[in-house]
Scaffold this motif. Structure first.
Motif, PDB file in Angstrom:
ATOM      1  N   UNK A   1       0.864  -1.178   0.000  1.00 46.26           N
ATOM      2  CA  UNK A   1       0.000   0.000   0.000  1.00 46.26           C
ATOM      3  C   UNK A   1       0.898   1.224   0.000  1.00 46.26           C
ATOM      4  N   UNK A   2       0.601   2.154  -0.876  1.00 49.95           N
ATOM      5  CA  UNK A   2       1.417   3.368  -0.987  1.00 49.95           C
ATOM      6  C   UNK A   2       0.554   4.570  -0.624  1.00 49.95           C
ATOM      7  N   UNK A   3       0.419   4.769   0.681  1.00 47.78           N
ATOM      8  CA  UNK A   3      -0.351   5.894   1.205  1.00 47.78           C
ATOM      9  C   UNK A   3       0.461   6.592   2.282  1.00 47.78           C
ATOM     10  N   UNK A   4       0.406   7.899   2.288  1.00 49.93           N
ATOM     11  CA  UNK A   4       1.049   8.665   3.349  1.00 49.93           C
ATOM     12  C   UNK A   4       0.117   8.701   4.558  1.00 49.93           C
ATOM     13  N   UNK A   5       0.658   9.126   5.684  1.00 55.45           N
ATOM     14  CA  UNK A   5      -0.180   9.268   6.881  1.00 55.45           C
ATOM     15  C   UNK A   5      -1.287  10.285   6.631  1.00 55.45           C
ATOM     16  N   UNK A   6      -0.984  11.345   5.918  1.00 54.83           N
ATOM     17  CA  UNK A   6      -2.004  12.351   5.604  1.00 54.83           C
ATOM     18  C   UNK A   6      -3.119  11.750   4.746  1.00 54.83           C
ATOM     19  N   UNK A   7      -2.749  10.909   3.778  1.00 58.08           N
ATOM     20  CA  UNK A   7      -3.766  10.258   2.938  1.00 58.08           C
ATOM     21  C   UNK A   7      -4.604   9.274   3.744  1.00 58.08           C
ATOM     22  N   UNK A   8      -3.961   8.554   4.665  1.00 56.30           N
ATOM     23  CA  UNK A   8      -4.704   7.639   5.531  1.00 56.30           C
ATOM     24  C   UNK A   8      -5.706   8.426   6.372  1.00 56.30           C
ATOM     25  N   UNK A   9      -5.259   9.537   6.943  1.00 50.47           N
ATOM     26  CA  UNK A   9      -6.152  10.382   7.744  1.00 50.47           C
ATOM     27  C   UNK A   9      -7.323  10.893   6.908  1.00 50.47           C
ATOM     28  N   UNK A  10      -7.028  11.342   5.707  1.00 52.33           N
ATOM     29  CA  UNK A  10      -8.083  11.871   4.838  1.00 52.33           C
ATOM     30  C   UNK A  10      -9.107  10.795   4.484  1.00 52.33           C
ATOM     31  N   UNK A  11      -8.643   9.603   4.139  1.00 51.99           N
ATOM     32  CA  UNK A  11      -9.548   8.543   3.698  1.00 51.99           C
ATOM     33  C   UNK A  11     -10.346   7.924   4.835  1.00 51.99           C
ATOM     34  N   UNK A  12      -9.808   7.964   6.059  1.00 50.43           N
ATOM     35  CA  UNK A  12     -10.539   7.406   7.199  1.00 50.43           C
ATOM     36  C   UNK A  12     -11.365   8.457   7.922  1.00 50.43           C
ATOM     37  N   UNK A  13     -11.067   9.723   7.677  1.00 44.59           N
ATOM     38  CA  UNK A  13     -11.758  10.791   8.397  1.00 44.59           C
ATOM     39  C   UNK A  13     -11.201  11.031   9.786  1.00 44.59           C
ATOM     40  N   UNK A  14     -10.061  10.411  10.090  1.00 46.75           N
ATOM     41  CA  UNK A  14      -9.431  10.581  11.395  1.00 46.75           C
ATOM     42  C   UNK A  14      -8.526  11.806  11.386  1.00 46.75           C
ATOM     43  N   UNK A  15      -8.335  12.439  12.552  1.00 46.01           N
ATOM     44  CA  UNK A  15      -7.325  13.494  12.620  1.00 46.01           C
ATOM     45  C   UNK A  15      -5.953  12.904  12.299  1.00 46.01           C
ATOM     46  N   UNK A  16      -5.065  13.690  11.733  1.00 46.73           N
ATOM     47  CA  UNK A  16      -3.747  13.201  11.309  1.00 46.73           C
ATOM     48  C   UNK A  16      -2.975  12.567  12.463  1.00 46.73           C
ATOM     49  N   UNK A  17      -3.001  13.177  13.641  1.00 44.74           N
ATOM     50  CA  UNK A  17      -2.287  12.614  14.793  1.00 44.74           C
ATOM     51  C   UNK A  17      -2.860  11.265  15.199  1.00 44.74           C
ATOM     52  N   UNK A  18      -4.171  11.129  15.125  1.00 45.16           N
ATOM     53  CA  UNK A  18      -4.818   9.865  15.486  1.00 45.16           C
ATOM     54  C   UNK A  18      -4.463   8.783  14.477  1.00 45.16           C
ATOM     55  N   UNK A  19      -4.490   9.127  13.192  1.00 44.99           N
ATOM     56  CA  UNK A  19      -4.130   8.159  12.148  1.00 44.99           C
ATOM     57  C   UNK A  19      -2.676   7.728  12.301  1.00 44.99           C
ATOM     58  N   UNK A  20      -1.793   8.664  12.599  1.00 44.16           N
ATOM     59  CA  UNK A  20      -0.380   8.349  12.782  1.00 44.16           C
ATOM     60  C   UNK A  20      -0.181   7.435  13.986  1.00 44.16           C
ATOM     61  N   UNK A  21      -0.879   7.712  15.081  1.00 38.59           N
ATOM     62  CA  UNK A  21      -0.770   6.877  16.280  1.00 38.59           C
ATOM     63  C   UNK A  21      -1.337   5.478  16.021  1.00 38.59           C
ATOM     64  N   UNK A  22      -2.448   5.394  15.309  1.00 43.81           N
ATOM     65  CA  UNK A  22      -3.041   4.090  14.993  1.00 43.81           C
ATOM     66  C   UNK A  22      -2.103   3.277  14.111  1.00 43.81           C
ATOM     67  N   UNK A  23      -1.502   3.907  13.112  1.00 43.78           N
ATOM     68  CA  UNK A  23      -0.553   3.227  12.237  1.00 43.78           C
ATOM     69  C   UNK A  23       0.654   2.736  13.042  1.00 43.78           C
ATOM     70  N   UNK A  24       1.163   3.571  13.929  1.00 48.06           N
ATOM     71  CA  UNK A  24       2.302   3.173  14.762  1.00 48.06           C
ATOM     72  C   UNK A  24       1.936   1.975  15.634  1.00 48.06           C
ATOM     73  N   UNK A  25       0.730   1.963  16.186  1.00 42.97           N
ATOM     74  CA  UNK A  25       0.286   0.836  17.014  1.00 42.97           C
ATOM     75  C   UNK A  25       0.172  -0.440  16.182  1.00 42.97           C
ATOM     76  N   UNK A  26      -0.321  -0.320  14.954  1.00 37.17           N
ATOM     77  CA  UNK A  26      -0.434  -1.488  14.067  1.00 37.17           C
ATOM     78  C   UNK A  26       0.943  -2.029  13.695  1.00 37.17           C
TER      79      UNK A  26
END
Length: 107
Positions: free
Chosen positions: A42-67
């Motif tokens: 998958x070639x998505x940036x953290x900003x793109x993940x946040x945009x596509x999930x509707x999550x705030x960027x910090x939340x998306x980054x933290x979720x990705x780090x946890x995964x």
């Protein structure tokens, strides 16, 4: 139309995971994107993940780090490449490379 088909083993694996809501959203996005493209990274940036999930960027980054820490996702290199552990990898190319001699005959 656009869509993604998730193989049953992937669905069965994902259904058993105990994740926070934001981690689940991020993992579902990554798994469905990988399946849509035949198991490729998958070639998505953290900003793109946040945009596509509707999550705030910090939340998306933290979720990705946890995964990543939990081993559900790995980052084989920098720059937006993510691999989902539950999704089988894309099959390797089987076409011979140019200037490569054919394999010896069986005999």
């Amino acid at each position: 139309g656009q869509g993604a088909w998730l193989p049953w083993p992937v669905v069965a694996h994902l259904a058993r995971l105990r994740l926070s809501g934001s981690a689940w959203q991020v993992l579902f996005l990554l798994a469905s994107t990988s399946c849509r493209y035949g198991g490729r990274d998958v070639r998505l940036s953290t900003a793109e993940i946040a945009e596509r999930t509707g999550l705030p960027a910090r939340t998306a980054k933290a979720a990705l780090a946890a995964l990543i820490r939990a081993g559900h996702v790995r980052r084989p290199s920098r720059y937006r490449r993510l691999v989902v552990a539950a999704v089988p990898p894309a099959p390797a190319a089987t076409a011979p490379r140019p200037n490569t001699p054919p394999p010896p005959p069986d005999g």
